[in-house]
Design a protein around this motif. Structure first.
Motif, PDB file in Angstrom:
ATOM      1  N   GLU A  98       0.840  -1.204   0.000  1.00  0.00           N
ATOM      2  CA  GLU A  98       0.000   0.000   0.000  1.00  0.00           C
ATOM      3  C   GLU A  98       0.874   1.252   0.000  1.00  0.00           C
ATOM      4  O   GLU A  98       0.583   2.230  -0.679  1.00  0.00           O
TER       5      GLU A  98
ATOM      6  N   LEU B 168       2.254   1.745  -3.453  1.00  0.00           N
ATOM      7  CA  LEU B 168       1.280   2.339  -4.370  1.00  0.00           C
ATOM      8  C   LEU B 168       1.213   3.855  -4.197  1.00  0.00           C
ATOM      9  O   LEU B 168       1.116   4.594  -5.181  1.00  0.00           O
TER      10      LEU B 168
ATOM     11  N   SER C 159       2.790  -1.897 -12.176  1.00  0.00           N
ATOM     12  CA  SER C 159       1.867  -1.024 -11.430  1.00  0.00           C
ATOM     13  C   SER C 159       2.419   0.400 -11.365  1.00  0.00           C
ATOM     14  O   SER C 159       1.672   1.378 -11.484  1.00  0.00           O
ATOM     15  N   THR C 160       3.727   0.515 -11.177  1.00  0.00           N
ATOM     16  CA  THR C 160       4.363   1.832 -11.144  1.00  0.00           C
ATOM     17  C   THR C 160       4.234   2.507 -12.502  1.00  0.00           C
ATOM     18  O   THR C 160       3.894   3.696 -12.594  1.00  0.00           O
TER      19      THR C 160
END
Length: 219
Positions: free
Chosen positions: A33, A36, A68-69
């Motif tokens: 988390e 993110l 995701s990045t």
């Protein structure tokens, strides 16, 4: 003097294998988390530094923590991320996903060259882990991926990769031969941004800033 191309190299932020003390490599862990939130901070910083009027390209390792990045960055820049498996981290073979202590107990450190420029010993060193890539194998893979990135006529590019692979991305930008990368390292930390510039006068490629993390603040 005008900058004709800028390449931003991002090392993915905090991943689950970091906090769990596990070996990364090709182990496909996700961002935490916190990671993110750090990815969003990276994306915001790149949006600040790349003009909105300029079309940017985003390339990424295909592992989840980098992808995701890259998606967060691409969304911020109004771009589409492209996956390049060649940008993956060095593979640690059977150690991947295991506790870091398991690897540490078995890892065979590379030799320090006794003669100047005798780096082949380190490039081809076998670390004692079944299935692990050598430094040369990982470097050649990253160099090949970067060849495809640099062949494109873009002025603003972002490459999202991993801590070990980061050195080879920078090395390829600076046109260091792979043989010189037996010892050369451009240290990276999680969530950092490295900026590389090319000018229109001399065509020089410059390492403008290395592994900056100020954009992460207290995250």
């Amino acid at each position: 003097m005008t900058i004709t191309r800028r390449l931003f190299v991002v090392a993915h932020p905090e991943s689950r294998h970091h906090v769990e003390g596990r070996v990364g490599g090709w182990y496909d862990s996700e961002l935490t988390e916190r990671g993110l939130r750090q990815a969003d901070a990276i994306a915001a910083e790149l949006r600040r530094r790349i003009p909105a009027s300029t079309s940017a390209e985003v390339f990424s390792s295909d592992l989840r923590r980098t992808w995701s990045t890259a998606e967060a960055i691409a969304k911020s820049l109004g771009a589409v991320a492209s996956a390049l498996p060649g940008l993956r981290e060095k593979s640690y073979g059977v150690a991947e996903g295991r506790e870091q202590s398991w690897l540490d107990e078995r890892f065979v450190f590379p030799p320090v060259p006794e003669a100047p420029f005798d780096h082949g010993l380190r490039l081809d060193h076998v670390e004692g882990i079944d299935g692990a890539e050598t430094r040369r194998e990982a470097g050649a893979r990253v160099y090949a991926a970067m060849d495809s990135v640099l062949a494109r006529p873009a002025t603003e590019q972002v490459v999202v990769t991993h801590g070990f692979a980061h050195s080879f991305v920078v090395g390829r930008w600076l046109e260091l031969p792979l043989e010189a990368m037996g010892r050369a390292t451009f240290a990276a930390t999680s969530g950092c941004i490295t900026e590389l510039n090319e000018d229109d006068v001399f065509g020089n490629r410059t390492l403008r800033s290395l592994a900056a993390v100020y954009h992460l603040g207290d995250l």
